[in-house]
Design an enzyme around this catalytic site. Structure first.
Site, PDB file in Angstrom:
ATOM      1  N   SER A 241       1.660  -9.780  10.412  1.00 43.65           N
ATOM      2  CA  SER A 241       1.071  -8.762   9.840  1.00 43.65           C
ATOM      3  C   SER A 241      -0.497  -8.762  10.018  1.00 43.65           C
ATOM      4  O   SER A 241      -0.921  -9.716   9.625  1.00 43.65           O
ATOM      5  CB  SER A 241       1.344  -8.973   8.201  1.00 43.65           C
ATOM      6  N   SER A 242      -0.879  -7.723  10.875  1.00 42.63           N
ATOM      7  CA  SER A 242      -2.360  -7.580  11.321  1.00 42.63           C
ATOM      8  C   SER A 242      -3.090  -7.982   9.925  1.00 42.63           C
ATOM      9  O   SER A 242      -4.300  -8.683  10.039  1.00 42.63           O
ATOM     10  CB  SER A 242      -2.735  -6.530  12.002  1.00 42.63           C
TER      11      SER A 242
ATOM     12  N   CYS B  65      -8.111   1.743   6.925  1.00 45.61           N
ATOM     13  CA  CYS B  65      -7.411   2.354   6.027  1.00 45.61           C
ATOM     14  C   CYS B  65      -8.081   1.677   4.522  1.00 45.61           C
ATOM     15  O   CYS B  65      -8.449   0.681   4.393  1.00 45.61           O
ATOM     16  CB  CYS B  65      -6.136   2.305   5.704  1.00 45.61           C
TER      17      CYS B  65
ATOM     18  N   HIS C 195      -0.591  -4.984  19.633  1.00 49.68           N
ATOM     19  CA  HIS C 195       0.061  -4.583  18.180  1.00 49.68           C
ATOM     20  C   HIS C 195       0.847  -3.142  18.242  1.00 49.68           C
ATOM     21  O   HIS C 195       0.391  -2.218  18.966  1.00 49.68           O
ATOM     22  CB  HIS C 195      -0.993  -4.524  17.233  1.00 49.68           C
TER      23      HIS C 195
ATOM     24  N   GLU D  17       0.581  -0.666  16.029  1.00 48.41           N
ATOM     25  CA  GLU D  17      -0.089   0.338  15.825  1.00 48.41           C
ATOM     26  C   GLU D  17      -0.992   0.699  16.980  1.00 48.41           C
ATOM     27  O   GLU D  17      -1.217   2.148  17.503  1.00 48.41           O
ATOM     28  CB  GLU D  17      -0.922  -0.049  14.614  1.00 48.41           C
TER      29      GLU D  17
ATOM     30  N   CYS E  17       0.880  -1.172  -0.041  1.00 52.11           N
ATOM     31  CA  CYS E  17      -0.109  -0.065  -0.006  1.00 52.11           C
ATOM     32  C   CYS E  17       0.928   1.525  -0.039  1.00 52.11           C
ATOM     33  O   CYS E  17       2.100   1.297   0.121  1.00 52.11           O
ATOM     34  CB  CYS E  17      -0.846  -0.070   1.335  1.00 52.11           C
TER      35      CYS E  17
ATOM     36  N   HIS F 203       4.036   1.799  11.592  1.00 55.57           N
ATOM     37  CA  HIS F 203       2.982   1.424  12.555  1.00 55.57           C
ATOM     38  C   HIS F 203       2.476   2.660  13.656  1.00 55.57           C
ATOM     39  O   HIS F 203       1.559   2.883  14.218  1.00 55.57           O
ATOM     40  CB  HIS F 203       3.237   0.299  13.358  1.00 55.57           C
TER      41      HIS F 203
ATOM     42  N   SER G 158       1.951  -5.463   3.503  1.00 55.51           N
ATOM     43  CA  SER G 158       3.385  -5.175   3.568  1.00 55.51           C
ATOM     44  C   SER G 158       4.185  -6.605   2.877  1.00 55.51           C
ATOM     45  O   SER G 158       5.552  -6.486   2.863  1.00 55.51           O
ATOM     46  CB  SER G 158       3.911  -5.084   5.097  1.00 55.51           C
TER      47      SER G 158
END
Length: 316
Positions: free
Chosen positions: A228-229, A200, A129, A131, A17, A79, A273
């Site tokens: 990776s969430s 997002c 996490h 973020e 992204c 993040h 990612s």
């Protein structure tokens, strides 16, 4: 002996992204500007292949600012970080570049704005996490309440049920988050939400593409890292959308071929990612075993681009 026929359905959009693209560029440009080593607090993005590639160019990855020397530049991951981290870097007179995704920064600004208006914050996110830690760290400790599930909403203890606002992690399942928001609104009718959804565009688009592909295929592979969430959410979305076998794979050599015996169609996508190179590696692995036909399933076109910070656009 001829290889059995197989249709590969490639989900689009998939992979990098704009926020990930920008974060990687920031590390590369920092190394170019200041030379190696450049320190990076936490994995710049959650992908081992990407991190290893940057290590080879001169990036040193650490978990905390205290692991960085004062005299080398440090970059904060995509993040986001708690406010205390740049404050500490400034105190130590360090050169630092914040690679926080602008869409995560938007959530940070929202949280601060609501708090300034006297509202208590609730964050929908995954405990631990980076973020979530970064967003909760925008406000003093204990000021942000975390909920992960609909069940958590029933248990949360608030200061004043009429003075609340919520934000969300940007990489959650759109459907699961919708249910949690509905539970919050049912329990706290006056709760204030974001002006625009926090999840997002890239997370939403990748999940929509998976929903389109999942019913067509016997199996779906998500190229991405276990931490990776957004990649893990894609596996869950595929299973919910009716795919009998949905699996996260980091690289082609992680594919469980025995689990795929007898299949005639496979969906492939990648977390935000994961580089396209790894998707191509997976496609090549299928081509080596099957007579492959590739079909693209495109549900959106992305043309978002984020500028790198000005400090990297001016000469040293």
């Amino acid at each position: 002996m001829t290889n059995p026929p197989l249709t590969l359905y490639l989900a689009a959009p998939r992979g990098f992204c704009a926020g990930v693209d920008r974060a990687i560029k920031i590390v590369e440009m920092a190394i170019e500007k200041w030379g190696a080593p450049v320190y990076v607090r936490h994995e710049i993005v959650h992908n081992k292949f990407v991190v290893d590639g940057l290590k080879a160019k001169g990036a040193v990855f650490v978990e905390e600012l205290e692991d960085c020397p004062d005299d080398r530049p440090v970059i904060f991951s995509a993040h986001g970080v708690p406010k205390a981290v740049p404050a500490e870097a400034e105190k130590r007179k360090m050169v630092y570049v914040d690679a926080t995704c602008p869409l995560v920064s938007k959530v940070h600004i929202e949280a601060q704005r609501h708090a300034d208006s006297g509202l208590q914050m609730i964050m929908i996110g995954h405990k631990g996490h980076p973020e979530t830690i970064g967003t909760m760290g925008q406000l003093p400790e204990g000021q942000v309440l975390l909920v992960e599930t609909v069940e958590d909403v029933a248990q949360v203890v608030v200061r004043d049920p009429d003075r609340l606002a919520y934000v969300t992690q940007t990489t959650l399942s759109v459907d699961d988050t919708r249910d949690i928001v509905a539970a919050l609104q049912a329990r706290f009718p006056l709760i204030v939400g974001p002006h625009k959804e926090d999840i997002c565009y890239a997370t939403t688009n990748r999940q929509e593409a998976v929903k389109e592909v999942a019913p067509k295929v016997d199996a779906l592979l998500v190229v991405g890292a276990p931490n990776s969430s957004n990649s893990r959410r894609l596996v869950e979305v595929a299973a919910k959308a009716g795919c009998a076998y949905a699996q996260l794979v980091q690289r082609a050599d992680h594919i469980d071929w025995r689990a795929l015996e007898g299949i005639t169609s496979v969906g492939i996508t990648a977390g935000a990612s994961a580089p396209e190179l790894l998707v191509n590696e997976v496609i090549d692995a299928f081509r080596a075993r099957y007579d492959v036909t590739v079909e693209m399933v495109e549900t959106a076109v992305e043309n978002v681009e984020f500028k790198v910070p000005r400090v990297l656009r001016v000469p040293a």
